[in-house]
Write an enzyme that holds these catalytic residues in place. Sequence first.
Site, PDB file in Angstrom:
ATOM      1  N   GLY A  55      30.814  44.860  43.342  1.00  0.00           N
ATOM      2  CA  GLY A  55      31.285  45.651  44.461  1.00  0.00           C
ATOM      3  C   GLY A  55      32.657  45.308  44.969  1.00  0.00           C
ATOM      4  N   ASP A  56      33.488  44.645  44.145  1.00  0.00           N
ATOM      5  CA  ASP A  56      34.835  44.336  44.624  1.00  0.00           C
ATOM      6  C   ASP A  56      35.786  44.196  43.447  1.00  0.00           C
ATOM      7  OD1 ASP A  56      36.989  43.243  46.472  1.00  0.00           O
ATOM      8  OD2 ASP A  56      35.287  43.352  47.841  1.00  0.00           O
ATOM      9  N   ASP A  57      36.730  43.255  43.537  1.00  0.00           N
ATOM     10  CA  ASP A  57      37.739  43.108  42.490  1.00  0.00           C
ATOM     11  C   ASP A  57      37.098  42.646  41.188  1.00  0.00           C
ATOM     12  OD1 ASP A  57      39.621  43.662  44.466  1.00  0.00           O
ATOM     13  OD2 ASP A  57      39.972  41.549  44.885  1.00  0.00           O
TER      14      ASP A  57
END
Length: 413
Positions: free
Chosen positions: A219-221
């Site tokens: 859910g991110d980088d």
Amino acid sequence: MHLILLFPLICLGAAYAKTCTVHAAGRGIDDVPAILAAFAECGKGGKVVLPSANYTIAQPMITHLENGSFDLHGYLSFTPDIDYWIANSYRFPFQNQSIGWHITGNDFVVDGHGTGGVFGNGQVWYSWARGAGNLFGRPMSVSITNATRAVIKNFRIIQPQFWSSLVWNSTDILLTDFYVNATNMDPAAGKANWVQNTDGSDTYESKRITYQNWIYQGGDDCIAFKPNSTQITVRNVSCTSVNGMTFGSVGQYPSSFDILQDIFIEDVVVQNHRTAQLDGGAYFKSWIGVNVNTPPNGGGGGSGYCKNVTIKNLHIINATVPLLLTSELTYDQLNASYANTSTFVWDDIHFHNVTGTSNTGLVIEFECSTAAPCSGWSFEKINLTPADASTNASDDTICHNFFNYTGLPQCST
């Protein structure tokens, strides 16, 4: 610039003087004391082996290897005791964050054999944080810290608590054949992104780091380059994420001079995570030039530069803006007086063969600062399509304070 890992991997075929095997205690008994005892006995010149099983990790640990090997066939399963880990994790100074496991040493191999790695019990953290990704105390699953000449391979990280992995103050590190998955199973979340800050990996104060053959779903980088990351190579990576290749954030601390330099990326695919929109396939982000509040959710006023970056063969699927740069990063309400104050310089950045789609009318948005305009960028074989294919090319690309570039005729300033 094409970077090659230069150190000899002499430890890959080494005959180790001694082997220590740790068997899981089972029944939720903490396996950390036995694991640390094995490293104390065999970590220098020997091999530590954990056969296939779930090993209970009920306390933070530092495992040290010198001219040695760690064969991990099972999972290091972190306990879901939120209060304990908030109080007891190791501290990481950047953004006041935390770490659960340090791997330190020199001339070593960590091999997950495709079956072993970390189970972070991340769901308890995702539900606890509920979208507030930077709550204090969420520990990163593993950090390669103060290490030189090391290989971590065939490794799996499932449900990380926070960032899946970090490379910190380390040199000549190869991370190859990784699978990372952070998936929210809480039905209350719906399509909200409750797996924020589950980055695949981040580099910080490190050089000559190579990532290859990665699959990341989170859910991110996907992979992020934090301050003072130099001579980094990334190749053959698949990202199902919110951001793909992420440069920064940088310039968050007023006394800092941050450097990102000599970064080579090739053969990367980035697409939407199922619970969150993909923002940028390649995302460059620096803080405002004024300090507002304190990290992790405030900051700004730092300076520095990013240069000698090459990105080749990047395919981006359904991003908000496939190529994105902001120099006005702030977690607070942006006061108009802060705009164009960033002094972090984004120069000498090159794209070759970038394809893909956006789900908006934009395919490129570069919001450079008037205090530090972008220059020296080049573009070759760029084929990015906005959601409305009839959009004029001059309308799908924004380049503010963007000068001395080649290969991007539709750039409007």
